[in-house]
Design a protein around this motif. Structure first.
Motif, PDB file in Angstrom:
ATOM      1  N   ASP A 162       1.946   1.488  16.450  1.00 36.37           N
ATOM      2  CA  ASP A 162       1.549   2.609  16.129  1.00 36.37           C
ATOM      3  C   ASP A 162       2.363   3.282  14.959  1.00 36.37           C
ATOM      4  O   ASP A 162       3.762   3.003  14.913  1.00 36.37           O
TER       5      ASP A 162
ATOM      6  N   ASP B  16      -2.598   1.379   6.036  1.00 36.19           N
ATOM      7  CA  ASP B  16      -3.457   2.314   6.681  1.00 36.19           C
ATOM      8  C   ASP B  16      -3.327   3.604   6.618  1.00 36.19           C
ATOM      9  O   ASP B  16      -4.422   4.609   6.174  1.00 36.19           O
TER      10      ASP B  16
ATOM     11  N   SER C  61       6.284  -0.492  18.232  1.00 32.48           N
ATOM     12  CA  SER C  61       5.741  -1.591  19.212  1.00 32.48           C
ATOM     13  C   SER C  61       6.241  -1.652  20.580  1.00 32.48           C
ATOM     14  O   SER C  61       7.521  -2.002  20.455  1.00 32.48           O
TER      15      SER C  61
ATOM     16  N   GLY D  15       0.109  -3.629  20.570  1.00 27.03           N
ATOM     17  CA  GLY D  15       0.006  -3.370  18.996  1.00 27.03           C
ATOM     18  C   GLY D  15       0.895  -2.457  18.303  1.00 27.03           C
ATOM     19  O   GLY D  15       2.169  -2.076  18.953  1.00 27.03           O
TER      20      GLY D  15
ATOM     21  N   SER E 174       0.912  -3.450   7.183  1.00 32.46           N
ATOM     22  CA  SER E 174      -0.692  -3.187   7.088  1.00 32.46           C
ATOM     23  C   SER E 174      -0.911  -1.788   7.572  1.00 32.46           C
ATOM     24  O   SER E 174      -1.803  -1.096   7.133  1.00 32.46           O
ATOM     25  N   THR E 175      -0.070  -1.623   8.740  1.00 30.78           N
ATOM     26  CA  THR E 175      -0.699  -0.360   9.307  1.00 30.78           C
ATOM     27  C   THR E 175       0.014   0.730   8.697  1.00 30.78           C
ATOM     28  O   THR E 175      -0.488   2.090   8.699  1.00 30.78           O
TER      29      THR E 175
ATOM     30  N   ARG F 281      -1.735   6.146  12.834  1.00 27.71           N
ATOM     31  CA  ARG F 281      -2.783   4.916  12.671  1.00 27.71           C
ATOM     32  C   ARG F 281      -2.296   3.892  13.773  1.00 27.71           C
ATOM     33  O   ARG F 281      -1.040   3.669  13.661  1.00 27.71           O
ATOM     34  N   SER F 282      -3.153   3.164  14.431  1.00 26.68           N
ATOM     35  CA  SER F 282      -2.604   1.947  15.430  1.00 26.68           C
ATOM     36  C   SER F 282      -3.334   0.529  14.825  1.00 26.68           C
ATOM     37  O   SER F 282      -4.792   0.540  14.532  1.00 26.68           O
ATOM     38  N   THR F 283      -2.752  -0.284  15.328  1.00 25.07           N
ATOM     39  CA  THR F 283      -3.338  -1.785  15.022  1.00 25.07           C
ATOM     40  C   THR F 283      -2.893  -2.414  16.109  1.00 25.07           C
ATOM     41  O   THR F 283      -1.713  -2.779  16.550  1.00 25.07           O
ATOM     42  N   GLU F 284      -3.955  -3.226  16.562  1.00 20.26           N
ATOM     43  CA  GLU F 284      -3.704  -4.237  17.624  1.00 20.26           C
ATOM     44  C   GLU F 284      -3.399  -5.591  17.189  1.00 20.26           C
ATOM     45  O   GLU F 284      -3.556  -5.974  16.195  1.00 20.26           O
TER      46      GLU F 284
ATOM     47  N   VAL G 298       2.294  -6.935  10.357  1.00 18.91           N
ATOM     48  CA  VAL G 298       1.314  -5.830  10.996  1.00 18.91           C
ATOM     49  C   VAL G 298       1.873  -4.517  10.861  1.00 18.91           C
ATOM     50  O   VAL G 298       1.022  -3.555  10.698  1.00 18.91           O
ATOM     51  N   TYR G 299       3.146  -4.309  10.930  1.00 21.00           N
ATOM     52  CA  TYR G 299       3.869  -3.091  10.780  1.00 21.00           C
ATOM     53  C   TYR G 299       3.430  -2.519   9.296  1.00 21.00           C
ATOM     54  O   TYR G 299       2.779  -1.537   9.258  1.00 21.00           O
TER      55      TYR G 299
END
Length: 372
Positions: A16, A84, A8, A14, A80-81, A35-38, A77-78
Motif C-alpha cells: 500500500d 501508480d 507491506s 501486497g 511501481s505502486t 494505491r495498492s498492488t498485490e 513492486v514498491y
C-alpha cells in the motif's frame, strides 16, 4: 510538504502506498490518496518462505541470492505502486519531498536486539526519483525498545487533528493486531501488539481450503470455536506479557501452530477457522483498557465483518467504529503513518513513542537514501 508512505505488512499480501500533505509548521495533515498492488504469486511465496524458521528453499539453493533477488523484486513492486499513485494524483516525483518505506519484516526479535525489514532503499530512491527514508525500527531497538509498533505516534497526531484526545483507541488488524490508546492531552500514549489477527487465518484458509484468505469471515461464520484448542493457543507466553511488547511470525510460526493443532483431528476445518478468529478477538480484548469508549478499526481485518461483529460483542461497551469516520481509508492507515514518520525525519523530530515501545528515549527514526 507532500510525503508518501509505503507499507507491506505481515499478511504479506501486497504493498500500500499513501500520500499525505503535511504542514511543516503546524503538523496539520490532509490525506490525498492511496494505491495498492498485490504481490506476484512467486514473490509472495518467496517472501513467506523467507519468514519461516528455518526458511524453505530447494536443496542446494543459495539462500543469500534468494533473499537479494526477493529484495529487488519487492522494491520494484514498491516503486511501481508509487508510480501508480503519482499518476492517479496527477503528481510528478519532484512534487514529493520524501517517501517513507517500511519494507517487509523477515525477522523481529527485539529480545535479541535485532529486527530486519527487507528493502533496497537506494534502488527505490533511484527508481522513483524521490528521497527515501527506510529502516525505521532499528534506532528504537538500539535504544532498548521493541521497535514496534511505530504507528501510535501517527495515530495520536491524526486523531488530535480531528479533536480526539482521550478514551479512544485505534486498532490495526493486519497479520497481527496492535492497539494505540489515547489517555488525554499531555498524557503518554499506551499501546502495543496484541497477537495474531489475519496471519493464522490466512494460513489455515490456504492449507484447508486452497484460498488466500477467509473472505469476510464466511468460513469462520460456518464453524464454532473449540474451547480446548483456544486454550491451547492461549498458553503462548506472549499473551501473558505486559506492554511494551511486540510480536511477529518469529513467535507465532508454523511449527507452533501445528503443535497446537495436534490431537484436533475431530474438529472441522470451519471450527478451526472459527477458533482462530476467536483467538484474534480474545487477543484484542485482553489488551483493551476498560476506560476506552471508542475503538477506530483499520487494516485488512476491518473488511472482515464476522471479525468486526465478534469484536463488537466482546469489547462492549466500547464502540467499534471504522477509521473512515476520521478521514482515512482502513487500508491506507499504516502507509500514511510511514509518510508521517518520513516527514518527521526531514523535520528532525522524534518519531517513536517510548511509552509504547519501551525505548530509552525519543529518537529520530530511519535512514535516508537520496534520489540524486
Amino acid at each position: 510538504m507532500i510525503a508518501l508512505g509505503a507499507m507491506s505488512g505481515t499478511s504479506t499480501d501486497g504493498v500500500d502506498v499513501a500520500a499525505v500533505q503535511i504542514d511543516a509548521k503546524t503538523q496539520e495533515m490532509r490525506f490525498l490518496g492511496v494505491r495498492s498492488t498485490e504481490f506476484p504469486p512467486d514473490l509472495k511465496q518467496t517472501l513467506l518462505s523467507l519468514q519461516e524458521i528455518p526458511p524453505r528453499f530447494p536443496l542446494g539453493a543459495d539462500p543469500i541470492a534468494i533473499l537479494l533477488e526477493a529484495r529487488k523484486g519487492l522494491t520494484e513492486v514498491y516503486a511501481s505502486t508509487v508510480g501508480d499513485l503519482l499518476s492517479f494524483l496527477g503528481l510528478e516525483s519532484t512534487d514529493v519531498q520524501v517517501l517513507g518505506a517500511h519494507g517487509q519484516t523477515l525477522r523481529h526479535r527485539p529480545d535479541l536486539g535485532y529486527t530486519y525489514q527487507m528493502l533496497d532503499g537506494a534502488l527505490l530512491a533511484t527508481r522513483t526519483g524521490i528521497d527515501v527514508v527506510n529502516d525505521f525500527r532499528s534506532k528504537d531497538i538500539a535504544l532498548g525498545g521493541q521497535g514496534a509498533p511505530l504507528v501510535p505516534a501517527f495515530h495520536q497526531a491524526w486523531l488530535n487533528g480531528k479533536g480526539v484526545y482521550d478514551q479512544t483507541a485505534v486498532l490495526n488488524l493486519g497479520g497481527f493486531s496492535n492497539l494505540t490508546v489515547l489517555n488525554g492531552q499531555g498524557q503518554p500514549l499506551a499501546g502495543g501488539d496484541c497477537g495474531p489477527a489475519n496471519c493464522l487465518m490466512d494460513l489455515w484458509a490456504q492449507r484447508a481450503f486452497g484460498l488466500s484468505m477467509d473472505s469476510d469471515g464466511e468460513i469462520a461464520a460456518m464453524g464454532s470455536p473449540d474451547d480446548t484448542l483456544l486454550e491451547r493457543f492461549w498458553t503462548h507466553p506472549f499473551f501473558h506479557q505486559p506492554w511494551p511488547k511486540s510480536t511477529g511470525r518469529d513467535d507465532f510460526n508454523v511449527q507452533w501452530f501445528d503443535q497446537c493443532l495436534a490431537d484436533s483431528d475431530n474438529l472441522s476445518s470451519e471450527d478451526v477457522m472459527a477458533t482462530l478468529l476467536a483467538l484474534a478477538v480474545r487477543a484484542v480484548k485482553s489488551c483493551l483498557p476498560v476506560l476506552v469508549e471508542q475503538v477506530y478499526v483499520c487494516g485488512g481485518g476491518a473488511k472482515n465483518s464476522t471479525l468486526i461483529n465478534q469484536l463488537r460483542c466482546e469489547c462492549s461497551p466500547a464502540d467499534i467504529l471504522p477509521i473512515e469516520n476520521l478521514g482515512l481509508p482502513a487500508q491506507a492507515v499504516e502507509a500514511a503513518a510511514f509518510s508521517w514518520l518520513a516527514a518527521q525525519y526531514l523535520l528532525g523530530v522524534a518519531g517513536n513513542s517510548p511509552s509504547v515501545t519501551g525505548a530509552g528515549r525519543p529518537a529520530i527514526l530511519g535512514a535516508l537514501h537520496r534520489a540524486l
